[in-house]
Design a protein around this motif. Structure first.
Motif, PDB file in Angstrom:
ATOM      1  N   ALA A  19       0.823  -1.210   0.000  1.00 50.52           N
ATOM      2  CA  ALA A  19       0.000   0.000   0.000  1.00 50.52           C
ATOM      3  C   ALA A  19       0.856   1.258   0.000  1.00 50.52           C
ATOM      4  O   ALA A  19       0.535   2.239  -0.679  1.00 50.52           O
ATOM      5  N   LEU A  20       1.968   1.234   0.741  1.00 45.59           N
ATOM      6  CA  LEU A  20       2.866   2.404   0.768  1.00 45.59           C
ATOM      7  C   LEU A  20       3.551   2.636  -0.578  1.00 45.59           C
ATOM      8  O   LEU A  20       4.109   3.703  -0.809  1.00 45.59           O
ATOM      9  N   ASN A  21       3.520   1.652  -1.451  1.00 50.56           N
ATOM     10  CA  ASN A  21       4.138   1.782  -2.766  1.00 50.56           C
ATOM     11  C   ASN A  21       3.100   1.857  -3.880  1.00 50.56           C
ATOM     12  O   ASN A  21       3.452   1.755  -5.058  1.00 50.56           O
ATOM     13  N   ASP A  22       1.848   2.028  -3.540  1.00 52.04           N
ATOM     14  CA  ASP A  22       0.751   2.146  -4.501  1.00 52.04           C
ATOM     15  C   ASP A  22       0.444   3.637  -4.704  1.00 52.04           C
ATOM     16  O   ASP A  22      -0.191   4.265  -3.862  1.00 52.04           O
ATOM     17  N   PRO A  38       5.280   8.857 -12.196  1.00 47.68           N
ATOM     18  CA  PRO A  38       6.639   8.286 -12.174  1.00 47.68           C
ATOM     19  C   PRO A  38       7.651   9.212 -12.839  1.00 47.68           C
ATOM     20  O   PRO A  38       7.334   9.892 -13.822  1.00 47.68           O
ATOM     21  N   ASP A  39       8.860   9.242 -12.291  1.00 44.72           N
ATOM     22  CA  ASP A  39       9.946  10.064 -12.833  1.00 44.72           C
ATOM     23  C   ASP A  39      11.266   9.308 -12.676  1.00 44.72           C
ATOM     24  O   ASP A  39      12.166   9.738 -11.965  1.00 44.72           O
ATOM     25  N   GLY A  40      11.336   8.128 -13.312  1.00 44.57           N
ATOM     26  CA  GLY A  40      12.531   7.304 -13.193  1.00 44.57           C
ATOM     27  C   GLY A  40      12.320   6.206 -12.170  1.00 44.57           C
ATOM     28  O   GLY A  40      11.225   6.025 -11.635  1.00 44.57           O
ATOM     29  N   ASP A  41      13.384   5.459 -11.873  1.00 42.93           N
ATOM     30  CA  ASP A  41      13.308   4.370 -10.908  1.00 42.93           C
ATOM     31  C   ASP A  41      13.091   4.907  -9.496  1.00 42.93           C
ATOM     32  O   ASP A  41      13.877   5.723  -9.009  1.00 42.93           O
ATOM     33  N   ASN A  42      12.016   4.469  -8.871  1.00 39.76           N
ATOM     34  CA  ASN A  42      11.715   4.833  -7.484  1.00 39.76           C
ATOM     35  C   ASN A  42      11.668   6.337  -7.247  1.00 39.76           C
ATOM     36  O   ASN A  42      12.029   6.812  -6.177  1.00 39.76           O
ATOM     37  N   ALA A  43      11.248   7.093  -8.259  1.00 38.56           N
ATOM     38  CA  ALA A  43      11.137   8.549  -8.122  1.00 38.56           C
ATOM     39  C   ALA A  43       9.810   9.000  -8.734  1.00 38.56           C
ATOM     40  O   ALA A  43       9.306   8.390  -9.684  1.00 38.56           O
ATOM     41  N   TYR A  44       9.258  10.069  -8.179  1.00 40.04           N
ATOM     42  CA  TYR A  44       7.939  10.531  -8.598  1.00 40.04           C
ATOM     43  C   TYR A  44       7.877  12.051  -8.587  1.00 40.04           C
ATOM     44  O   TYR A  44       8.482  12.702  -7.736  1.00 40.04           O
ATOM     45  N   MET A  63       9.870  13.378  -5.344  1.00 39.31           N
ATOM     46  CA  MET A  63      10.135  12.521  -4.202  1.00 39.31           C
ATOM     47  C   MET A  63      10.823  11.275  -4.725  1.00 39.31           C
ATOM     48  O   MET A  63      10.451  10.737  -5.765  1.00 39.31           O
ATOM     49  N   ALA A  64      11.870  10.856  -4.033  1.00 36.48           N
ATOM     50  CA  ALA A  64      12.635   9.675  -4.436  1.00 36.48           C
ATOM     51  C   ALA A  64      12.763   8.725  -3.259  1.00 36.48           C
ATOM     52  O   ALA A  64      13.007   9.152  -2.129  1.00 36.48           O
ATOM     53  N   LEU A  65      12.561   7.436  -3.533  1.00 30.84           N
ATOM     54  CA  LEU A  65      12.715   6.411  -2.509  1.00 30.84           C
ATOM     55  C   LEU A  65      14.150   5.907  -2.527  1.00 30.84           C
ATOM     56  O   LEU A  65      14.675   5.561  -3.588  1.00 30.84           O
ATOM     57  N   TYR A  74      12.271   2.220   4.088  1.00 27.37           N
ATOM     58  CA  TYR A  74      12.878   3.033   3.045  1.00 27.37           C
ATOM     59  C   TYR A  74      12.974   4.467   3.526  1.00 27.37           C
ATOM     60  O   TYR A  74      12.405   4.833   4.557  1.00 27.37           O
ATOM     61  N   THR A  75      13.721   5.253   2.790  1.00 29.06           N
ATOM     62  CA  THR A  75      13.844   6.677   3.074  1.00 29.06           C
ATOM     63  C   THR A  75      13.278   7.437   1.886  1.00 29.06           C
ATOM     64  O   THR A  75      13.554   7.095   0.736  1.00 29.06           O
ATOM     65  N   ILE A  76      12.471   8.436   2.174  1.00 26.98           N
ATOM     66  CA  ILE A  76      11.902   9.289   1.128  1.00 26.98           C
ATOM     67  C   ILE A  76      12.653  10.610   1.165  1.00 26.98           C
ATOM     68  O   ILE A  76      12.711  11.268   2.206  1.00 26.98           O
TER      69      ILE A  76
END
Length: 193
Positions: A19-22, A38-44, A63-65, A74-76
């Protein structure tokens, strides 16, 4: 600003992690959120409207994970600009720990704000951040548990302006008890605040 909080989620750790990744669920739960793209791998890229005291603005940011340890933590890292209203940037460390059939979510946010937002004082900024976090987690908990009670849609949260004077509100019958409920949009609440 630093803020630490712990919340208990009534779901298994893996369900909470998913859910935290949805992004669709997060968009639904974040107060004033307009988009998460989405803005690249693990970035939004994120756009949201927020009010801090008398300062109201539309913020755009990224925001990037990082440091992803699925399904535990994880760290945001985030950075947002609100034009003349100012900016916000910082990190949020999020951890999940199983506790029986539930999950304990703990987060610590370290953030800096600047511009008009910083001029209104740390007490107002902290209060607004805590209110946004509480609203988010109330909605998030309701969504992951499937209860749907805590304002799954914008405008149904009890914390929204209560005086009925917000623009853009309407009336809708409450089918459970026959009363009329007022629904307000977040943009109406934000513009009134």
């Amino acid at each position: 600003m630093e803020m630490t909080q712990t919340r208990q989620l009534p779901v298994a750790q893996q369900t909470a992690w998913e859910a935290l990744n949805d992004t669709a669920l997060l968009k639904q739960c974040i107060p004033g959120c307009e988009s998460i793209e989405p803005d690249g791998d693990n970035a939004y890229l994120v756009a949201l409207t927020a009010a801090v005291g008398p300062v109201k603005a539309r913020f755009k940011g990224r925001m990037a994970l990082q440091d992803i340890q699925a399904p535990d933590s994880y760290t945001i890292q985030f950075d947002g600009q609100g034009g003349v209203a100012g900016f916000g940037k910082g990190t949020a460390a999020v951890t999940l720990a199983p506790e029986g059939d539930a999950t304990v979510l703990t987060y610590t946010v370290n953030a800096q704000v600047g511009g008009k937002i910083a001029q209104i004082g740390s007490r107002l900024v902290d209060a607004a951040a805590r209110k946004m976090a509480d609203t988010f987690f109330d909605r998030f908990t309701a969504a992951v548990s499937g209860s749907g009670e805590q304002g799954d849609e914008p405008g149904t949260d009890d914390n929204v302006a209560k005086d009925g004077a917000a623009a853009g509100e309407g009336s809708a019958p409450d089918e459970q008890n026959g009363e009329t409920k007022r629904k307000r949009s977040w943009t109406a609440w934000i513009s009134k605040s």
